[in-house]
Design a protein around this motif. Structure first.
Motif, PDB file in Angstrom:
ATOM      1  N   SER A 124      -6.502  19.489   3.538  1.00  0.00           N
ATOM      2  CA  SER A 124      -5.938  18.938   4.772  1.00  0.00           C
ATOM      3  C   SER A 124      -6.370  17.499   5.003  1.00  0.00           C
ATOM      4  O   SER A 124      -5.658  16.736   5.646  1.00  0.00           O
ATOM      5  CB  SER A 124      -6.330  19.797   5.968  1.00  0.00           C
TER       6      SER A 124
ATOM      7  N   TYR B  78      -2.994  16.267   5.203  1.00  0.00           N
ATOM      8  CA  TYR B  78      -1.975  17.179   4.685  1.00  0.00           C
ATOM      9  C   TYR B  78      -0.998  16.471   3.754  1.00  0.00           C
ATOM     10  O   TYR B  78       0.212  16.672   3.816  1.00  0.00           O
ATOM     11  CB  TYR B  78      -1.233  17.853   5.836  1.00  0.00           C
ATOM     12  N   GLY B  79      -1.516  15.614   2.889  1.00  0.00           N
ATOM     13  CA  GLY B  79      -0.704  14.921   1.896  1.00  0.00           C
ATOM     14  C   GLY B  79      -0.027  13.663   2.400  1.00  0.00           C
ATOM     15  O   GLY B  79       0.574  12.923   1.614  1.00  0.00           O
ATOM     16  N   GLU B  80      -0.126  13.378   3.688  1.00  0.00           N
ATOM     17  CA  GLU B  80       0.527  12.193   4.267  1.00  0.00           C
ATOM     18  C   GLU B  80      -0.506  11.086   4.478  1.00  0.00           C
ATOM     19  O   GLU B  80      -1.588  11.323   5.034  1.00  0.00           O
ATOM     20  CB  GLU B  80       1.172  12.565   5.605  1.00  0.00           C
ATOM     21  N   ASP B  81      -0.173   9.879   4.025  1.00  0.00           N
ATOM     22  CA  ASP B  81      -1.073   8.740   4.183  1.00  0.00           C
ATOM     23  C   ASP B  81      -1.097   8.321   5.649  1.00  0.00           C
ATOM     24  O   ASP B  81      -0.093   7.874   6.200  1.00  0.00           O
ATOM     25  CB  ASP B  81      -0.592   7.570   3.311  1.00  0.00           C
ATOM     26  N   THR B  82      -2.267   8.484   6.292  1.00  0.00           N
ATOM     27  CA  THR B  82      -2.396   8.148   7.707  1.00  0.00           C
ATOM     28  C   THR B  82      -3.272   6.911   7.912  1.00  0.00           C
ATOM     29  O   THR B  82      -3.683   6.630   9.040  1.00  0.00           O
ATOM     30  CB  THR B  82      -3.011   9.326   8.490  1.00  0.00           C
TER      31      THR B  82
ATOM     32  N   ARG C 240      -2.295  10.399  15.146  1.00  0.00           N
ATOM     33  CA  ARG C 240      -2.837  11.138  14.001  1.00  0.00           C
ATOM     34  C   ARG C 240      -2.968  12.640  14.262  1.00  0.00           C
ATOM     35  O   ARG C 240      -3.240  13.412  13.344  1.00  0.00           O
ATOM     36  CB  ARG C 240      -4.220  10.587  13.614  1.00  0.00           C
TER      37      ARG C 240
ATOM     38  N   LYS D 175      -4.103  18.564  14.670  1.00  0.00           N
ATOM     39  CA  LYS D 175      -4.106  18.917  13.251  1.00  0.00           C
ATOM     40  C   LYS D 175      -5.545  19.033  12.744  1.00  0.00           C
ATOM     41  O   LYS D 175      -5.847  19.852  11.889  1.00  0.00           O
ATOM     42  CB  LYS D 175      -3.379  17.844  12.438  1.00  0.00           C
TER      43      LYS D 175
ATOM     44  N   HIS E 225      -5.734  10.541   3.971  1.00  0.00           N
ATOM     45  CA  HIS E 225      -4.532  11.373   3.969  1.00  0.00           C
ATOM     46  C   HIS E 225      -4.787  12.640   4.782  1.00  0.00           C
ATOM     47  O   HIS E 225      -5.838  13.279   4.646  1.00  0.00           O
ATOM     48  CB  HIS E 225      -4.134  11.764   2.542  1.00  0.00           C
TER      49      HIS E 225
ATOM     50  N   ARG F   4      -8.150   4.832   1.416  1.00  0.00           N
ATOM     51  CA  ARG F   4      -7.047   5.495   2.112  1.00  0.00           C
ATOM     52  C   ARG F   4      -7.499   6.835   2.696  1.00  0.00           C
ATOM     53  O   ARG F   4      -8.407   7.495   2.180  1.00  0.00           O
ATOM     54  CB  ARG F   4      -5.859   5.756   1.170  1.00  0.00           C
TER      55      ARG F   4
ATOM     56  N   VAL G 215      -1.869   4.700  10.459  1.00  0.00           N
ATOM     57  CA  VAL G 215      -1.336   5.394  11.635  1.00  0.00           C
ATOM     58  C   VAL G 215      -2.321   5.240  12.786  1.00  0.00           C
ATOM     59  O   VAL G 215      -3.531   5.433  12.624  1.00  0.00           O
ATOM     60  CB  VAL G 215      -1.088   6.884  11.321  1.00  0.00           C
TER      61      VAL G 215
END
Length: 361
Positions: A2, A62-66, A74, A156, A60, A58, A69
């Motif tokens: 996650s 759940y696989g999304e680059d945040t 977030r 999340k 991430h 970086r 963000v």
């Protein structure tokens, strides 16, 4: 996973707070960031939250680059050490705050807000305090309200920065057990910062040990404690005795006395330190074997069912600490000033200049 932390670095002037950190946190896990003051654990937590911007690397979810963000987008719930509750608001209003400040298009209806707030207050067993003010609650209750406020937005990821640090020992112990039970019920991915080894080992699914901005070791609490990757981890996790040791031809010795139980390099020779925990030190009245170290009893302290001894022994520059069950100690008839014999069980020897084992080994 996650949360993925990839090649993250952060400096404050010449001070390196986070040094090339790579870390994966599993979905639904309760992970503890553990380390001494200045190890970078709170900085890393704030980078995960988006409250601090890393210099490189970086993040991430759940696989999304945040990485870029904004913190408000977030989906993070954050619990601070000192509650950060609004004094002029009731408990209900404090918990509802994160919902009421959402943009109009995303904001739930008043009825839905009420249902969600009362549901989460019931979850933390404080629904009866809804109309009270923070000043009317105990420290432990206020911290549970702060946690409810973080949970009501259905995050999340839940992040906690020394959540029990401002509480007294008894309340702290009760709350961390309560947090463990709560997490087993809600299963939200959670990361909490602590410098309390016992707290991390008792509460978490996984422990991440940091030192000087670097990851020293990660694993389950049992693995970390029973199989420390290096001398720092062994020394940091609980009380430990240190003895000057020599390894020759696969045999470890302290002041010429062979160690028969423990682990050390079998293929190298040299000097180093033997680490052994107080409860792994057997205290004998008479010598029984070749693996015993002579010692003198300096202090005897009886604490409930346990007897704690302070001793002087060759090979140690400090007092040696031993913990013995009272039922085993009484028949020995040992008094302060007596000479006794020590057997060092499950010792771990690290040689000077060791190349430390890989992280997580």
């Amino acid at each position: 996973m996650s949360i993925e932390i990839r090649d993250v670095n952060k400096r404050f002037g010449d001070f390196v707070a986070v040094d090339n950190m790579n870390l994966s946190i599993g979905e639904g896990e309760l992970t503890a960031l553990l380390g001494p003051s200045g190890s970078g654990k709170t900085t890393l937590l704030r980078i995960i939250a988006g409250l601090e911007q890393q210099d490189s690397g970086r993040i991430h979810f759940y696989g999304e680059d945040t990485t870029d963000v904004h913190v408000s987008d977030r989906g993070v719930g954050f619990v601070f050490q000192h509650y950060a509750l609004f004094r002029h608001m009731t408990v209900f209003e404090n918990v509802a705050f994160g919902l009421t400040v959402k943009p109009r298009k995303e904001r739930p209806s008043k009825e839905e807000i009420r249902e969600r707030v009362m549901k989460v207050l019931k979850l933390v067993q404080l629904d009866w305090t809804a109309k009270r003010y923070p000043s009317q609650l105990s420290g432990g209750q206020r911290q549970r309200i702060a946690l409810a406020r973080a949970l009501v937005i259905e995050p999340k990821v839940l992040l906690l920065d020394e959540p029990f640090g401002a509480l007294d020992t008894k309340v702290r112990t009760e709350l961390r057990r309560w947090l463990r039970r709560l997490h087993d019920e809600i299963h939200v991915t959670s990361v909490f910062v602590t410098h309390d080894q016992e707290e991390a080992l008792e509460v978490s699914d996984r422990v991440v040990i940091m030192n000087q901005g670097r990851l020293e070791q990660q694993g389950t609490p049992e693995d970390i404690y029973d199989h420390p990757a290096n001398a720092f981890v062994f020394d940091f996790l609980g009380n430990v005795n240190q003895f000057r040791a020599q390894v020759q031809q696969g045999q470890a010795r302290v002041e010429g006395h062979a160690l028969t139980q423990g682990s050390w390099p079998k293929d190298r020779n040299g000097e180093g330190l033997a680490y052994v925990r107080p409860y792994e030190v057997d205290v004998l009245k008479q010598p029984e074997g070749d693996d015993l170290l002579p010692a003198t009893v300096e202090l005897i302290s009886i604490i409930g069912p346990t007897v704690r001894l302070e001793l002087t022994a060759p090979g140690s520059e400090h007092l040696v600490h031993a913990e013995v069950p009272k039922s085993r100690f009484r028949p020995l008839g040992i008094q302060q000033g007596d000479q006794v014999w020590l057997r060092l069980n499950n010792s771990r020897v690290f040689l000077a200049g060791d190349v430390l084992p890989p992280v997580g080994s």
